[in-house]
Design a protein around this motif. Structure first.
Motif, PDB file in Angstrom:
ATOM      1  N   GLY A   1      -3.937   6.192  -0.852  1.00 39.26           N
ATOM      2  CA  GLY A   1      -3.606   6.205  -1.639  1.00 39.26           C
ATOM      3  C   GLY A   1      -2.848   5.859  -2.849  1.00 39.26           C
ATOM      4  O   GLY A   1      -2.314   4.649  -2.094  1.00 39.26           O
ATOM      5  N   MET A   2      -2.794   5.956  -3.703  1.00 41.54           N
ATOM      6  CA  MET A   2      -2.349   5.138  -4.652  1.00 41.54           C
ATOM      7  C   MET A   2      -0.512   5.100  -4.338  1.00 41.54           C
ATOM      8  O   MET A   2      -0.386   4.416  -5.345  1.00 41.54           O
ATOM      9  N   LEU A   3       0.269   5.627  -4.520  1.00 41.18           N
ATOM     10  CA  LEU A   3       1.828   5.762  -3.850  1.00 41.18           C
ATOM     11  C   LEU A   3       1.460   4.752  -2.869  1.00 41.18           C
ATOM     12  O   LEU A   3       2.553   3.591  -2.749  1.00 41.18           O
ATOM     13  N   ASP A   4       1.183   4.875  -1.754  1.00 41.68           N
ATOM     14  CA  ASP A   4       0.916   3.877  -0.252  1.00 41.68           C
ATOM     15  C   ASP A   4       0.728   2.996  -0.717  1.00 41.68           C
ATOM     16  O   ASP A   4       1.287   1.727  -0.322  1.00 41.68           O
ATOM     17  N   ALA A   5      -0.479   2.088  -1.887  1.00 41.88           N
ATOM     18  CA  ALA A   5      -0.658   0.788  -2.436  1.00 41.88           C
ATOM     19  C   ALA A   5       0.941   0.343  -2.716  1.00 41.88           C
ATOM     20  O   ALA A   5       0.986  -1.022  -2.744  1.00 41.88           O
ATOM     21  N   PHE A   6       0.894   1.030  -3.976  1.00 42.25           N
ATOM     22  CA  PHE A   6       2.412   0.770  -4.174  1.00 42.25           C
ATOM     23  C   PHE A   6       3.293  -0.160  -3.316  1.00 42.25           C
ATOM     24  O   PHE A   6       4.193  -1.211  -4.099  1.00 42.25           O
ATOM     25  N   ALA A   7       3.383   1.255  -2.398  1.00 42.17           N
ATOM     26  CA  ALA A   7       4.542   1.052  -1.853  1.00 42.17           C
ATOM     27  C   ALA A   7       3.802  -0.252  -0.921  1.00 42.17           C
ATOM     28  O   ALA A   7       4.841  -1.553  -0.622  1.00 42.17           O
ATOM     29  N   LYS A   8       3.014  -0.868  -0.238  1.00 42.78           N
ATOM     30  CA  LYS A   8       2.649  -1.593   1.113  1.00 42.78           C
ATOM     31  C   LYS A   8       2.298  -3.484  -0.484  1.00 42.78           C
ATOM     32  O   LYS A   8       2.890  -3.868   0.068  1.00 42.78           O
ATOM     33  N   ILE A   9       1.855  -2.980  -1.734  1.00 41.87           N
ATOM     34  CA  ILE A   9       1.702  -4.522  -1.810  1.00 41.87           C
ATOM     35  C   ILE A   9       3.563  -4.493  -2.140  1.00 41.87           C
ATOM     36  O   ILE A   9       3.374  -6.315  -2.297  1.00 41.87           O
ATOM     37  N   VAL A  10       4.440  -3.432  -2.990  1.00 46.75           N
ATOM     38  CA  VAL A  10       5.790  -5.053  -2.976  1.00 46.75           C
ATOM     39  C   VAL A  10       5.991  -5.351  -1.519  1.00 46.75           C
ATOM     40  O   VAL A  10       6.229  -5.903  -1.681  1.00 46.75           O
ATOM     41  N   GLN A  11       6.471  -4.284  -1.140  1.00 44.85           N
ATOM     42  CA  GLN A  11       6.885  -4.632   0.635  1.00 44.85           C
ATOM     43  C   GLN A  11       5.756  -6.273   1.144  1.00 44.85           C
ATOM     44  O   GLN A  11       6.863  -6.609   1.747  1.00 44.85           O
ATOM     45  N   ARG A  12       4.796  -6.408   0.886  1.00 47.44           N
ATOM     46  CA  ARG A  12       3.971  -7.952   1.521  1.00 47.44           C
ATOM     47  C   ARG A  12       3.842  -8.635   0.253  1.00 47.44           C
ATOM     48  O   ARG A  12       4.567  -9.562   1.131  1.00 47.44           O
TER      49      ARG A  12
END
Length: 340
Positions: free
Chosen positions: A87-98
């Protein structure tokens, strides 16, 4: 459909250069603030199409265009990622993390290089057309719809070759000499019209969006002015009208946005994958393939992040643009008063 502001002032009272400055400021501010939402939306759309791997494509919020490289990117495009976003929040979190926070502004500099002139042409052309059509069309209600569609068609046609060149520059690291040689070879083999490859689906998506956007924006702005008994729209009226109009246009034209994202992957397939050239599927063939593979809902992939991005993008852009015009209008009025 004349806005309450125009009924009061009679005309814009500003120069074309001042319109250009206003739209330029709006384009820069909008791109900086909404690019993270744009990145997330395109990532969600991209993961639904496996053929996107390693390929560049364009995305648009209806006002400006942005180019992305989905995987194995270099420079300031996207870096390789793994796993799917839920989802949107998951995408935000994973992009920033990786990839780090900076990844949320992937490709911003080259995007600004094209989105700024595109928006300047688009908004200035709309204002000029709308003013001209007021004296030629009796039914003013449809002037924003007509002017918006024509303005977008004009700007998209002019910028299309530049978009293609930018896509190539980001899909591969090329010197300007290599780029010129590559373009010359392409033109020699396929003709000058090859520089406008991808123009069809772009226009199919952007022209309806722009027509719907301007029609609804002018309608909402005028209605809110009447309800508030105001001669000039406030910042809140402009901001909310832009957000509402953009959201409606984005929802109705989302299937064409998804199709454009899928079809863009074929534009540089020969260069990126080094595979034999294939004949591009038509818009309707791409649509049928999406429905077969992902169901009807596949045509509305990324609707939440798109709406989340479109509302602020349209609101920020139109608010900045209108504020700029109001500033110059008052500046010109003060100068006239002093000269008088």
């Amino acid at each position: 459909m004349m806005s309450c502001e125009e009924k009061e002032t009679g005309s814009y009272g500003i120069t074309t250069f001042q319109q250009v400055v206003s739209s330029c400021c709006g384009a820069v501010l909008t791109s900086i603030l909404v690019t993270p939402l744009d990145v997330v939306k395109v990532r969600l759309q991209a993961q639904s199409n496996p053929s996107l791997k390693g390929k560049s494509f364009l995305d648009s919020d209806g006002l400006t265009d942005h180019v992305y490289l989905y995987e194995n990117g270099t420079g300031k495009t996207w870096h390789k990622t793994s796993g799917r976003f839920t989802g949107m929040l998951d995408a935000f979190a994973k992009i920033v993390q990786r990839e780090g926070v900076k990844a949320l502004w992937s490709g911003l500099p080259p995007s600004l290089a094209v989105s700024v002139p595109t928006t300047v042409i688009y908004f200035t052309c709309y204002d000029q057309l709308r003013d001209a059509l007021v004296y030629k069309i009796e039914d003013n209600d449809y002037i924003p719809l007509i002017a918006g569609g024509i303005a977008r068609l004009f700007s998209a046609t002019i910028i299309s070759p530049v978009e293609m060149i930018r896509t190539r520059m980001q899909s591969r690291r090329l010197t300007y000499t290599q780029l010129l040689a590559c373009i010359s070879t392409n033109v020699a083999n396929n003709g000058w019209l090859s520089l406008w490859k991808g123009w069809g689906p772009t226009v199919l998506r952007d022209v309806p969006f722009s027509a719907l956007y301007w029609y609804n924006y002018e309608y909402f702005k005028m209605s809110l002015c009447k309800k508030s008994s105001l001669h000039e729209p406030t910042f809140l009226i402009i901001f909310s009208s832009g957000a509402a109009a953009g959201s409606i246009a984005a929802t109705l034209t989302l299937p064409f946005d998804v199709i454009k994202t899928h079809r863009q992957t074929e534009l540089w397939e020969l260069d990126v994958t080094r595979s034999p050239q294939k004949t591009s599927a038509s818009v309707w063939e791409v649509m049928k393939r999406i429905v077969v593979e992902n169901g009807f809902t596949g045509l509305f992939t990324g609707i939440i992040p798109r709406l989340t991005k479109i509302a602020p993008a349209c609101a920020i852009m139109i608010s900045t643009y209108e504020y700029g015009k109001t500033f110059f209008r008052r500046l010109n009025k003060d100068k006239d008063m002093k000269n008088y």
